[in-house]
Design a protein around this motif. Sequence first.
Motif, mmCIF file in Angstrom:
data_model
loop_
_atom_site.group_PDB
_atom_site.id
_atom_site.type_symbol
_atom_site.label_atom_id
_atom_site.label_comp_id
_atom_site.label_asym_id
_atom_site.label_seq_id
_atom_site.Cartn_x
_atom_site.Cartn_y
_atom_site.Cartn_z
ATOM 1 N N ASP A 1 0.838 -1.196 0.000
ATOM 2 C CA ASP A 1 0.000 0.000 0.000
ATOM 3 C C ASP A 1 0.876 1.250 0.000
ATOM 4 O O ASP A 1 2.036 1.219 0.423
ATOM 5 C CB ASP A 1 -0.896 0.037 1.240
ATOM 6 C CG ASP A 1 -1.972 -1.027 1.216
ATOM 7 O OD1 ASP A 1 -2.246 -1.562 0.132
ATOM 8 O OD2 ASP A 1 -2.528 -1.324 2.294
ATOM 9 N N ALA A 2 0.302 2.341 -0.485
ATOM 10 C CA ALA A 2 0.978 3.623 -0.355
ATOM 11 C C ALA A 2 0.878 4.084 1.098
ATOM 12 O O ALA A 2 -0.126 3.845 1.774
ATOM 13 C CB ALA A 2 0.321 4.650 -1.272
ATOM 14 N N ALA A 3 1.912 4.730 1.568
ATOM 15 C CA ALA A 3 1.923 5.279 2.929
ATOM 16 C C ALA A 3 2.149 6.785 2.836
ATOM 17 O O ALA A 3 3.090 7.240 2.179
ATOM 18 C CB ALA A 3 3.019 4.628 3.751
ATOM 19 N N PHE A 4 1.274 7.567 3.486
ATOM 20 C CA PHE A 4 1.383 9.021 3.416
ATOM 21 C C PHE A 4 0.706 9.625 4.640
ATOM 22 O O PHE A 4 0.008 8.934 5.396
ATOM 23 C CB PHE A 4 0.734 9.547 2.133
ATOM 24 C CG PHE A 4 -0.736 9.238 2.014
ATOM 25 C CD1 PHE A 4 -1.711 10.160 2.360
ATOM 26 C CD2 PHE A 4 -1.155 7.993 1.556
ATOM 27 C CE1 PHE A 4 -3.054 9.877 2.260
ATOM 28 C CE2 PHE A 4 -2.511 7.691 1.451
ATOM 29 C CZ PHE A 4 -3.465 8.621 1.801
ATOM 30 N N THR A 5 0.928 10.912 4.811
ATOM 31 C CA THR A 5 0.259 11.625 5.904
ATOM 32 C C THR A 5 -0.444 12.851 5.345
ATOM 33 O O THR A 5 -0.003 13.449 4.352
ATOM 34 C CB THR A 5 1.253 12.081 6.984
ATOM 35 O OG1 THR A 5 2.178 13.032 6.424
ATOM 36 C CG2 THR A 5 2.026 10.895 7.550
ATOM 37 N N VAL A 6 -1.573 13.209 5.952
ATOM 38 C CA VAL A 6 -2.300 14.434 5.639
ATOM 39 C C VAL A 6 -2.391 15.244 6.917
ATOM 40 O O VAL A 6 -3.008 14.814 7.898
ATOM 41 C CB VAL A 6 -3.709 14.126 5.099
ATOM 42 C CG1 VAL A 6 -4.471 15.431 4.853
ATOM 43 C CG2 VAL A 6 -3.626 13.312 3.820
ATOM 44 N N ASP A 7 -1.730 16.394 6.898
ATOM 45 C CA ASP A 7 -1.662 17.234 8.097
ATOM 46 C C ASP A 7 -1.198 16.433 9.310
ATOM 47 O O ASP A 7 -1.709 16.588 10.426
ATOM 48 C CB ASP A 7 -3.028 17.872 8.380
ATOM 49 C CG ASP A 7 -3.404 18.913 7.341
ATOM 50 O OD1 ASP A 7 -2.500 19.410 6.639
ATOM 51 O OD2 ASP A 7 -4.611 19.227 7.222
ATOM 52 N N GLY A 8 -0.232 15.549 9.059
ATOM 53 C CA GLY A 8 0.362 14.764 10.143
ATOM 54 C C GLY A 8 -0.358 13.467 10.467
ATOM 55 O O GLY A 8 0.173 12.640 11.226
ATOM 56 N N MET A 9 -1.541 13.233 9.909
ATOM 57 C CA MET A 9 -2.284 11.993 10.165
ATOM 58 C C MET A 9 -1.842 10.915 9.181
ATOM 59 O O MET A 9 -1.883 11.111 7.972
ATOM 60 C CB MET A 9 -3.784 12.233 10.043
ATOM 61 C CG MET A 9 -4.362 13.148 11.118
ATOM 62 S SD MET A 9 -6.156 13.413 10.926
ATOM 63 C CE MET A 9 -6.160 14.519 9.521
ATOM 64 N N SER A 10 -1.402 9.756 9.740
ATOM 65 C CA SER A 10 -0.902 8.664 8.899
ATOM 66 C C SER A 10 -2.050 7.948 8.201
ATOM 67 O O SER A 10 -3.087 7.659 8.807
ATOM 68 C CB SER A 10 -0.118 7.670 9.762
ATOM 69 O OG SER A 10 1.020 8.295 10.322
ATOM 70 N N MET A 11 -1.854 7.659 6.920
ATOM 71 C CA MET A 11 -2.869 6.975 6.116
ATOM 72 C C MET A 11 -2.199 6.019 5.144
ATOM 73 O O MET A 11 -1.006 6.131 4.856
ATOM 74 C CB MET A 11 -3.706 7.995 5.324
ATOM 75 C CG MET A 11 -4.457 8.996 6.179
ATOM 76 S SD MET A 11 -5.469 10.114 5.175
ATOM 77 C CE MET A 11 -6.128 11.194 6.447
ATOM 78 N N THR A 12 -2.977 5.069 4.640
ATOM 79 C CA THR A 12 -2.507 4.150 3.606
ATOM 80 C C THR A 12 -3.552 4.085 2.497
ATOM 81 O O THR A 12 -4.720 4.419 2.693
ATOM 82 C CB THR A 12 -2.272 2.736 4.159
ATOM 83 O OG1 THR A 12 -3.506 2.231 4.684
ATOM 84 C CG2 THR A 12 -1.204 2.745 5.241
ATOM 85 N N SER A 13 -3.116 3.640 1.326
ATOM 86 C CA SER A 13 -4.030 3.517 0.189
ATOM 87 C C SER A 13 -3.520 2.417 -0.722
ATOM 88 O O SER A 13 -2.307 2.311 -0.968
ATOM 89 C CB SER A 13 -4.112 4.828 -0.580
ATOM 90 O OG SER A 13 -4.825 4.662 -1.790
ATOM 91 N N LYS A 14 -4.416 1.585 -1.212
ATOM 92 C CA LYS A 14 -4.017 0.541 -2.153
ATOM 93 C C LYS A 14 -3.639 1.123 -3.510
ATOM 94 O O LYS A 14 -2.928 0.486 -4.282
ATOM 95 C CB LYS A 14 -5.157 -0.475 -2.328
ATOM 96 C CG LYS A 14 -5.362 -1.388 -1.119
ATOM 97 C CD LYS A 14 -6.350 -2.482 -1.423
ATOM 98 C CE LYS A 14 -6.408 -3.489 -0.286
ATOM 99 N NZ LYS A 14 -5.116 -4.153 -0.050
ATOM 100 N N SER A 15 -4.121 2.321 -3.790
ATOM 101 C CA SER A 15 -3.836 2.970 -5.062
ATOM 102 C C SER A 15 -3.065 4.262 -4.824
ATOM 103 O O SER A 15 -3.167 4.872 -3.758
ATOM 104 C CB SER A 15 -5.146 3.277 -5.796
ATOM 105 O OG SER A 15 -4.916 4.096 -6.929
ATOM 106 N N ASN A 16 -2.339 4.694 -5.829
ATOM 107 C CA ASN A 16 -1.647 5.976 -5.730
ATOM 108 C C ASN A 16 -2.569 7.151 -6.070
ATOM 109 O O ASN A 16 -2.168 8.301 -5.982
ATOM 110 C CB ASN A 16 -0.432 5.985 -6.666
ATOM 111 C CG ASN A 16 0.672 5.087 -6.157
ATOM 112 O OD1 ASN A 16 1.017 5.102 -4.977
ATOM 113 N ND2 ASN A 16 1.233 4.274 -7.050
ATOM 114 N N THR A 17 -3.799 6.827 -6.469
ATOM 115 C CA THR A 17 -4.828 7.850 -6.628
ATOM 116 C C THR A 17 -5.728 7.785 -5.410
ATOM 117 O O THR A 17 -6.395 6.775 -5.175
ATOM 118 C CB THR A 17 -5.646 7.627 -7.904
ATOM 119 O OG1 THR A 17 -4.779 7.729 -9.040
ATOM 120 C CG2 THR A 17 -6.744 8.667 -8.031
#
Length: 468
Positions: A225-241
């Motif tokens: 999965d993609a790993a990223f943060t939005v305003d410091g909140m950690s999130m994952t996504s199966k897609s890069n969109t």
Amino acid sequence: MASPILPSLGLGSGINTSSIVDALVAAEKQPKQAQITRQLNSNTASISAIGTLTSALSAYQASLDKLKSSTSPAFLAFAATSSDTKFVTATASNTAVSGTYAIEVGSLATASKIASKPLGIGTAITAGQLTISQGSGASQVDYTVDIGSGATLQSVRDSINSTLQSKGITANIINDGTDSRLVLSSTTTGANSDLSTSGIPELIIDGTSKMTGSGGGYINALAADAAFTVDGMSMTSKSNTVDQAISGLSFNLVAAGSSTVTVGTNTDGLKTSVQSFVDAYNNLIKTINTLTKTTEDADGKLTKTAPLTGDASVRGLLSSLRNELVVPASGGNGQLKVLSQLGINTVQADGTLEFNSTTFTSALTDKKLGSEIQNLFNANDGLLSRMSNAIAPYTGSDGIFASRSKTLEATKKSLATQQANLDVRITNLTASLSKKYNAMDALVGKLKATASNITSMFDAMNAQKANS
């Protein structure tokens, strides 16, 4: 028309028989020739006009299709900009909220890529059914590919591609100079989307184990999965969109790094979209005006008409187009119902639209109508769809103007036949009249010769009598 038989003056009679033949032939030909020429000129002008109008309608439809594009949507109320598009790009929808969002990309979502164990170039592949599985547990999906007798790595690769390429699974062969491996790749990203194979002994691959020098397995890493943060909140996504993390905002993760996405009112974008519609409509109307205009003299008397002046089909087309401009928007509970609220009015004498940018800006800034513009234009029964439906009967291979073109072409062929028949008839008439006048001229010549002989005889007799 000069006679093809006689010279300009009759040899026997001294009369210009060629001029007589020309005058008679012209009198016979002129009325029919004038009719054919008049009809041919009108037909040619109509064919050209219908072709011009058809091209204008196609251009108008292309503009409507562009404004209705799902990949590059127009009439978006909000615009999203990324501070660094090397890492994140973003698109805002009409449900977005103005604001800024700090996005940090840790890693991108990846897809599965696996390879078989090394196989000799001449290795025979067992016939049977190759099963390619993606995922595991309840989410596992199995695909089967038939492997025929005498198969090679190349034929297996081709069979997989022809069967599964539409499913996002492709195969290729990698050769290290000694041995070859069958490599399978997937376009599906995210954890638990790993590939594995079974069913054919030489091609069994455990997609959860890393490839070794003598064994098959995944290449480099498992799908993740993609790993990223939005305003410091950690999130994952199966897609890069990612289109669920922030309401009304879709963003693409491009590479590991940081970017700030800003969402604001799309004033310039909306104005460009609306202006594009106005320009497309006005271009069509101007073309129609050129093809239907009339010219009057100082006293108001009609002196000239265009090829499609008074044409019923064109009048019907114009009526359909104008009707759609005043249909109120349906659906939703918004305040935006008609084009005039956006500063779009039909006040021009030639029927084109006027776009008042001051009224438009006020509609966005003061009345906050920006989020309703897309519904007015792009709803299922919005203006763009209705406009497409309005011109549909006139376009296409079986449309009104296509039928008109076929009729005009048939008329053109008929006129060509009439012209050919007239030319043959005139040629025959010329030959017939020339023959008759040639015979007359010869007879007159003989009579004149006889008269001359008789006169000479009497002159000789008178002279002899006078001398006796």
